[in-house]
Design an enzyme around this catalytic site. Structure first.
Site, PDB file in Angstrom:
ATOM      1  N   PRO A  16       6.438  -0.572   8.424  1.00 20.98           N
ATOM      2  CA  PRO A  16       6.914  -1.939   8.672  1.00 20.98           C
ATOM      3  C   PRO A  16       6.964  -2.711   7.354  1.00 20.98           C
ATOM      4  O   PRO A  16       6.022  -2.641   6.565  1.00 20.98           O
ATOM      5  CB  PRO A  16       5.826  -2.526   9.593  1.00 20.98           C
ATOM      6  N   MET A  17       8.054  -3.416   7.101  1.00 22.06           N
ATOM      7  CA  MET A  17       8.144  -4.246   5.888  1.00 22.06           C
ATOM      8  C   MET A  17       8.908  -5.528   6.189  1.00 22.06           C
ATOM      9  O   MET A  17      10.075  -5.485   6.579  1.00 22.06           O
ATOM     10  CB  MET A  17       8.835  -3.480   4.750  1.00 22.06           C
ATOM     11  N   CYS A 100      -2.372  -6.696   6.605  1.00 22.30           N
ATOM     12  CA  CYS A 100      -1.572  -7.540   5.715  1.00 22.30           C
ATOM     13  C   CYS A 100      -2.461  -8.358   4.784  1.00 22.30           C
ATOM     14  O   CYS A 100      -3.372  -9.065   5.225  1.00 22.30           O
ATOM     15  CB  CYS A 100      -0.666  -8.468   6.516  1.00 22.30           C
ATOM     16  N   LYS A 139      -2.418  -0.630  12.305  1.00 24.57           N
ATOM     17  CA  LYS A 139      -2.179  -0.272  10.892  1.00 24.57           C
ATOM     18  C   LYS A 139      -3.146  -1.108  10.063  1.00 24.57           C
ATOM     19  O   LYS A 139      -3.279  -2.311  10.275  1.00 24.57           O
ATOM     20  CB  LYS A 139      -0.730  -0.563  10.523  1.00 24.57           C
ATOM     21  N   ASN A 200      -0.616   6.416   4.524  1.00 24.65           N
ATOM     22  CA  ASN A 200       0.369   5.523   3.916  1.00 24.65           C
ATOM     23  C   ASN A 200      -0.068   5.071   2.522  1.00 24.65           C
ATOM     24  O   ASN A 200      -1.235   4.812   2.284  1.00 24.65           O
ATOM     25  CB  ASN A 200       0.567   4.305   4.847  1.00 24.65           C
ATOM     26  N   GLY A 201       0.914   5.002   1.637  1.00 24.97           N
ATOM     27  CA  GLY A 201       0.675   4.473   0.296  1.00 24.97           C
ATOM     28  C   GLY A 201       1.118   5.405  -0.800  1.00 24.97           C
ATOM     29  O   GLY A 201       0.571   6.484  -0.977  1.00 24.97           O
ATOM     30  N   ASP A 202       2.179   4.975  -1.518  1.00 27.71           N
ATOM     31  CA  ASP A 202       2.643   5.661  -2.730  1.00 27.71           C
ATOM     32  C   ASP A 202       3.322   7.006  -2.495  1.00 27.71           C
ATOM     33  O   ASP A 202       3.143   7.931  -3.293  1.00 27.71           O
ATOM     34  CB  ASP A 202       1.483   5.842  -3.734  1.00 27.71           C
ATOM     35  N   GLY A 224       7.013   3.283   2.769  1.00 27.73           N
ATOM     36  CA  GLY A 224       7.504   1.909   2.679  1.00 27.73           C
ATOM     37  C   GLY A 224       8.446   1.754   1.505  1.00 27.73           C
ATOM     38  O   GLY A 224       9.638   2.039   1.591  1.00 27.73           O
ATOM     39  N   ARG A 225       7.892   1.317   0.352  1.00 26.83           N
ATOM     40  CA  ARG A 225       8.729   0.961  -0.796  1.00 26.83           C
ATOM     41  C   ARG A 225       9.612   2.109  -1.261  1.00 26.83           C
ATOM     42  O   ARG A 225      10.717   1.869  -1.762  1.00 26.83           O
ATOM     43  CB  ARG A 225       7.831   0.471  -1.944  1.00 26.83           C
TER      44      ARG A 225
HETATM   45  C1  LIG Z   1       8.228  -6.047   1.080  1.00 28.50           C
HETATM   46  C2  LIG Z   1       7.081  -5.513   1.884  1.00 28.50           C
HETATM   47  C3  LIG Z   1       6.840  -6.023   3.144  1.00 28.50           C
HETATM   48  C4  LIG Z   1       5.785  -5.519   3.929  1.00 28.50           C
HETATM   49  N1  LIG Z   1       5.608  -5.991   5.203  1.00 28.50           N
HETATM   50  C5  LIG Z   1       4.680  -5.399   5.998  1.00 28.50           C
HETATM   51  C6  LIG Z   1       4.584  -5.731   7.371  1.00 28.50           C
HETATM   52  O1  LIG Z   1       5.351  -6.546   7.897  1.00 28.50           O
HETATM   53  N2  LIG Z   1       3.623  -5.107   8.119  1.00 28.50           N
HETATM   54  C7  LIG Z   1       2.771  -4.169   7.572  1.00 28.50           C
HETATM   55  O2  LIG Z   1       1.926  -3.612   8.284  1.00 28.50           O
HETATM   56  N3  LIG Z   1       2.857  -3.832   6.285  1.00 28.50           N
HETATM   57  C8  LIG Z   1       3.804  -4.394   5.499  1.00 28.50           C
HETATM   58  N4  LIG Z   1       3.937  -3.975   4.213  1.00 28.50           N
HETATM   59  C9  LIG Z   1       3.097  -2.859   3.733  1.00 28.50           C
HETATM   60  C10 LIG Z   1       3.816  -1.527   3.936  1.00 28.50           C
HETATM   61  O3  LIG Z   1       4.008  -1.262   5.306  1.00 28.50           O
HETATM   62  C11 LIG Z   1       2.997  -0.377   3.313  1.00 28.50           C
HETATM   63  O4  LIG Z   1       1.736  -0.348   3.932  1.00 28.50           O
HETATM   64  C12 LIG Z   1       2.800  -0.537   1.813  1.00 28.50           C
HETATM   65  O5  LIG Z   1       3.990  -0.931   1.182  1.00 28.50           O
HETATM   66  C13 LIG Z   1       2.287   0.778   1.189  1.00 28.50           C
HETATM   67  O6  LIG Z   1       3.177   1.827   1.434  1.00 28.50           O
HETATM   68  P1  LIG Z   1       4.244   2.316   0.310  1.00 28.50           P
HETATM   69  O7  LIG Z   1       3.452   2.659  -0.928  1.00 28.50           O
HETATM   70  O8  LIG Z   1       4.921   3.508   0.910  1.00 28.50           O
HETATM   71  O9  LIG Z   1       5.161   1.161   0.042  1.00 28.50           O
HETATM   72  C14 LIG Z   1       4.953  -4.492   3.413  1.00 28.50           C
HETATM   73  C15 LIG Z   1       5.189  -4.011   2.137  1.00 28.50           C
HETATM   74  C16 LIG Z   1       6.242  -4.487   1.371  1.00 28.50           C
HETATM   75  C17 LIG Z   1       6.485  -3.903   0.007  1.00 28.50           C
END
Ligand SMILES: Cc1cc2nc3c(=O)[nH]c(=O)nc-3n(C[C@H](O)[C@H](O)[C@H](O)COP(=O)(O)O)c2cc1C
Length: 356
Positions: A16-17, A100, A139, A200-202, A224-225
């Site tokens: 989720p983002m 969050c 989460k 999750n993460g990186d 995510g990213r």
């Molecule tokens: C722009 C952005 C918005 C995000 N919004 C949410 C969200 O709405 N809910 C949530 O649980 N995490 C949110 N996250 C966290 C991501 O879901 C994820 O946990 C975090 O980016 C780490 O994963 P990644 O390294 O694959 O990006 C957000 C992250 C980013 C970068």
């Protein structure tokens, strides 16, 4: 990994983002192989008040399935009420945000702030699980800060509260997005509970996806990213994780085409004006590294007509094709300037070396 009726071997999931995982982006990621997608988080308070933006965020379509709706809030009452409203939108499951870190959420006692109040976290999780008939998941992060890492306690509590899976981002709240995610803490979480754990993460590449499964022992992973501007990461990861097959990097043509698809979906779901405006921040990531990207981006962000945007992107594609014919751009989008050894190599293999 099983959540309710969903049963997928080692799923690769879109995280989720906020402001990213709208309907258009979810559909795009789905087309490119995401096994499960999540909505942006939705405020329980806003949902209760029937705020139009939240209702739009929570609407899901059949072609996205399986899809999870995520909610956040700081009281049992608001979360129970929001969960019941969310259920009427018929997601495959409901996810609670306990991770969050941002002020507007954690500063108000929701999201990651509940890692400091494990009793309240349990109370919210169990009340929500009882309030709806769809599966509920959570989460979270590994703790509030490095002096209070409590992920093993948290996942046990979530399991006891009736959560059917837990996604763990391997950072604390105080890390925000700094440093690297601690995959070993995710492995500890996996060993501490018997519900499915989603790591999750990186994850930035398919190789990272394989490594994350191996290192954490998780049942699924969430990206995510790494998917922003690169939905190809889902098919690549699924293929490498489940089949051991490495897919090629997307060509520049595929990257340009995906930008067009994303823009069209954005216009379809948000209307011409909003759809076009929201796409403006995405072009640079789709076209990153291609020759002339800043010029075309500057033109794209000034344009309001979807037909003209497609024309701009198509003429950018033609420009890339011309460079490829001249041997200055590879199919995978690598730009070779006049001093590049690769270019000289190309000339050497394709033309008479004496002309160099
Ligand atoms: C722009 C952005 C918005 C995000 N919004 C949410 C969200 O709405 N809910 C949530 O649980 N995490 C949110 N996250 C966290 C991501 O879901 C994820 O946990 C975090 O980016 C780490 O994963 P990644 O390294 O694959 O990006 C957000 C992250 C980013 C970068």
């Amino acid at each position: 990994m099983r959540i309710g009726k969903i049963d997928i071997d080692r799923p690769v999931i879109l995280a989720p983002m906020e402001d990213v995982t709208d309907r258009a982006f979810r559909q795009l990621c789905k087309r490119h192989g995401a096994d499960i997608v999540y909505t942006e988080f939705i405020s329980a308070e806003a949902l209760r008040r029937g705020v139009e933006k939240s209702i739009r965020k929570i609407s899901v379509a059949d072609h996205e399935r399986p899809v999870a709706v995520q909610i956040f809030g700081n009281t049992v009452e608001s979360m129970v009420e929001a969960a019941a409203i969310a259920e009427t939108f018929d997601p495959d499951y409901l996810d609670i945000n306990f991770g969050c870190p941002v002020k507007k959420v954690a500063g108000k006692g929701a999201g990651a702030a509940l890692l400091k109040e494990p009793e309240k976290l349990s109370a919210i999780a169990s009340a929500v699980a009882k309030a709806v008939s769809i599966p509920v998941t959570a989460k979270t992060r590994i703790g509030w800060d490095h002096d209070s890492i409590n992920i093993t306690e948290i996942v046990r509590r979530l399991e006891d509260s009736g959560m059917q899976a837990v996604a763990v981002h391997g950072r604390t709240r105080s890390d925000m997005y700094k440093g690297t995610a601690d995959w070993d803490r995710i492995a500890e979480a996996k060993s501490a509970c018997s519900i499915p754990v989603i790591a999750n993460g990186d994850v930035w590449t398919a190789d990272d996806a394989v490594a994350m499964f191996a290192r954490t022992g998780a049942d699924g992973i969430m990206i995510g990213r790494g998917s922003i501007g690169n939905p190809f990461i889902f098919a690549q990861s699924v293929s490498l994780v489940r089949e051991g097959v490495r897919l090629p990097a997307p060509t520049y043509r595929e990257r340009i085409r995906v930008a067009i698809d994303h823009m069209r979906l954005s216009v379809e779901y948000k209307g011409e004006k909003h759809g076009i405006l929201e796409m403006r921040r995405h072009y640079a990531t789709y076209l990153k590294g291609l020759p002339g990207v800043s010029k075309v981006r500057n033109e794209l962000v000034r344009e309001l007509d979807p037909v003209a945007i497609v024309e701009l992107l198509e003429s950018f594609e033609a420009h890339c094709e011309a460079l490829e014919r001249e041997g200055r751009l590879t199919e995978s989008g690598e730009y070779l300037n006049d001093h590049s050894p690769r270019l000289i190599l190309n000339y050497q293999t394709n033309t008479n070396p004496t002309t160099i």
